[in-house]
Write an enzyme that holds these catalytic residues in place. Structure first.
Site, mmCIF file in Angstrom:
data_model
loop_
_atom_site.group_PDB
_atom_site.id
_atom_site.type_symbol
_atom_site.label_atom_id
_atom_site.label_comp_id
_atom_site.label_asym_id
_atom_site.label_seq_id
_atom_site.Cartn_x
_atom_site.Cartn_y
_atom_site.Cartn_z
ATOM 1 N N HIS A 2 0.829 -1.204 0.000
ATOM 2 C CA HIS A 2 0.000 0.000 0.000
ATOM 3 C C HIS A 2 0.869 1.261 0.000
ATOM 4 C CE1 HIS A 2 -3.773 2.158 1.078
ATOM 5 N NE2 HIS A 2 -2.944 2.995 1.683
ATOM 6 N N GLU A 3 1.821 1.333 0.910
ATOM 7 C CA GLU A 3 2.636 2.553 1.023
ATOM 8 C C GLU A 3 3.571 2.695 -0.183
ATOM 9 O OE1 GLU A 3 1.647 4.689 3.002
ATOM 10 O OE2 GLU A 3 0.566 3.526 4.501
ATOM 11 N N HIS A 29 1.634 4.283 -2.851
ATOM 12 C CA HIS A 29 1.528 5.737 -2.705
ATOM 13 C C HIS A 29 2.780 6.446 -3.222
ATOM 14 C CE1 HIS A 29 -2.313 6.100 -0.832
ATOM 15 N NE2 HIS A 29 -1.989 5.603 0.345
ATOM 16 N N HIS A 81 -6.083 6.037 -3.176
ATOM 17 C CA HIS A 81 -6.837 4.926 -2.597
ATOM 18 C C HIS A 81 -7.806 4.354 -3.619
ATOM 19 C CE1 HIS A 81 -5.858 6.274 1.714
ATOM 20 N NE2 HIS A 81 -4.978 5.420 1.258
ATOM 21 N N CYS A 82 -7.967 3.027 -3.540
ATOM 22 C CA CYS A 82 -8.763 2.306 -4.523
ATOM 23 C C CYS A 82 -10.115 1.961 -3.923
ATOM 24 C CB CYS A 82 -7.999 1.034 -4.904
ATOM 25 S SG CYS A 82 -8.833 0.036 -6.139
ATOM 26 N N CYS A 101 -8.358 -4.709 -2.930
ATOM 27 C CA CYS A 101 -7.090 -4.249 -3.493
ATOM 28 C C CYS A 101 -6.181 -3.740 -2.379
ATOM 29 C CB CYS A 101 -7.366 -3.124 -4.487
ATOM 30 S SG CYS A 101 -5.895 -2.314 -5.119
ATOM 31 N N CYS A 115 -5.339 -4.635 -7.500
ATOM 32 C CA CYS A 115 -6.361 -4.952 -8.501
ATOM 33 C C CYS A 115 -5.769 -4.666 -9.895
ATOM 34 C CB CYS A 115 -7.618 -4.120 -8.262
ATOM 35 S SG CYS A 115 -7.395 -2.370 -8.639
ATOM 36 N N CYS A 128 -5.012 -0.869 -10.543
ATOM 37 C CA CYS A 128 -3.842 -0.336 -9.826
ATOM 38 C C CYS A 128 -2.548 -0.969 -10.358
ATOM 39 C CB CYS A 128 -3.973 -0.578 -8.325
ATOM 40 S SG CYS A 128 -5.249 0.441 -7.558
HETATM 41 ZN ZN LIG Z 1 -3.171 4.995 1.963
HETATM 42 ZN ZN LIG Z 2 -6.879 -1.076 -6.854
#
Ligand SMILES: [Zn+2]
Ligand SMILES: [Zn+2]
Length: 183
Positions: free
Chosen positions: A130-131, A134, A140-141, A146, A165, A168
Site C-alpha cells: 500500500h505505502e 503511494h 486509494h482504490c 485491493c 487490482c 492499480c
Molecule cells: Zn493509503
Molecule cells: Zn486497486
C-alpha cells in the site's frame, strides 16, 4: 533492477524483514535488500501522545536515501501518528522515495488475542505494498480487496488481498516502465 531497501526503525525481528524481502519482489518489479543497521526513532517520540510522529521519521529517512535506492521502506514496531489522526499504520511520500510501515497495531496481541505470526506477516506485506503504491502516486482504490484500498482499522487490512487490482497494477506497470529511473 530497481532496489527497495528495507530499513529497520527500532528493533524489528529479522524474520519479519526477511519475509518482506522475499515477498515484495513478487508484487513489484524490484529487488529488495535489508539495511544491516537500525535507525532509532526516538527523535520522533512525543511524550504527550506516547506515540511517534511518522512524518518526522520519514524526514530523517530522506537523509539516508542513497542514489541507488529506488525506494527506502522503513519498518517499525513504534506506534505511529500524524497530528490529525489517532494513529496510522504507515505513511508514504506521495511520488517520493520514502515510506514507513508500523506493525504495532498489526499484532493480534495488540487486540488482546493470541499471537499469529503468519497473519502479522500478511498484514505487514499488505501495508508495505500500500505505502509503496503511494510512492508511485497511486490514490486509494474503491475495490476493498485491493492492496490500495484505504484502511482505518485492522479489519479492513484483513479484507485486502496481498496484491493490487488490475487497474492499480496497470498504473504501477506504466509508471515504473514509463518513468524509468525517475520512479
Ligand atoms: Zn493509503
Ligand atoms: Zn486497486
Amino acid at each position: 533492477m530497481n532496489l527497495v531497501r528495507l530499513l529497520p526503525v527500532g528493533k524489528v525481528e529479522p524474520a519479519l524483514l526477511q519475509e518482506l524481502c522475499a515477498e515484495i519482489p513478487r508484487r513489484f518489479r524490484v529487488r529488495c535488500e535489508i539495511f544491516p543497521a537500525e535507525v532509532d526513532p526516538l527523535h520522533a517520540y512525543h511524550a504527550e501522545r506516547q506515540q511517534y510522529h511518522s512524518s518526522e521519521i520519514i524526514e530523517r529517512m530522506q537523509t539516508l536515501v542513497r542514489p541507488q535506492d529506488w525506494r527506502l521502506l522503513g519498518v517499525t514496531g513504534a506506534d505511529l501518528y500524524i497530528p490529525i489522526l489517532k494513529y496510522v499504520f504507515g505513511e508514504a511520500q506521495m511520488g517520493g522515495r520514502c515510506a514507513l510501515v508500523s506493525f504495532y497495531r498489526l499484532r493480534q496481541e495488540f487486540y488482546g488475542l493470541d499471537p499469529d505470526d503468519a497473519l502479522l506477516g500478511q498484514r505487514l506485506l499488505k501495508e508495505s505494498i500500500h505505502e509503496l503504491g503511494h510512492t508511485l502516486d497511486l490514490q486509494h482504490c474503491q475495490d476493498y480487496r485491493c492492496a490500495m484500498a484505504s484502511a482505518h482499522a485492522v479489519e479492513w487490512i484483513d479484507l485486502r488481498e496481498t496484491t493490487l487490482c488490475d487497474s492499480c497494477r496497470s498504473q504501477v506497470e506504466s509508471k515504473m516502465s514509463m518513468a524509468g529511473k525517475q520512479y
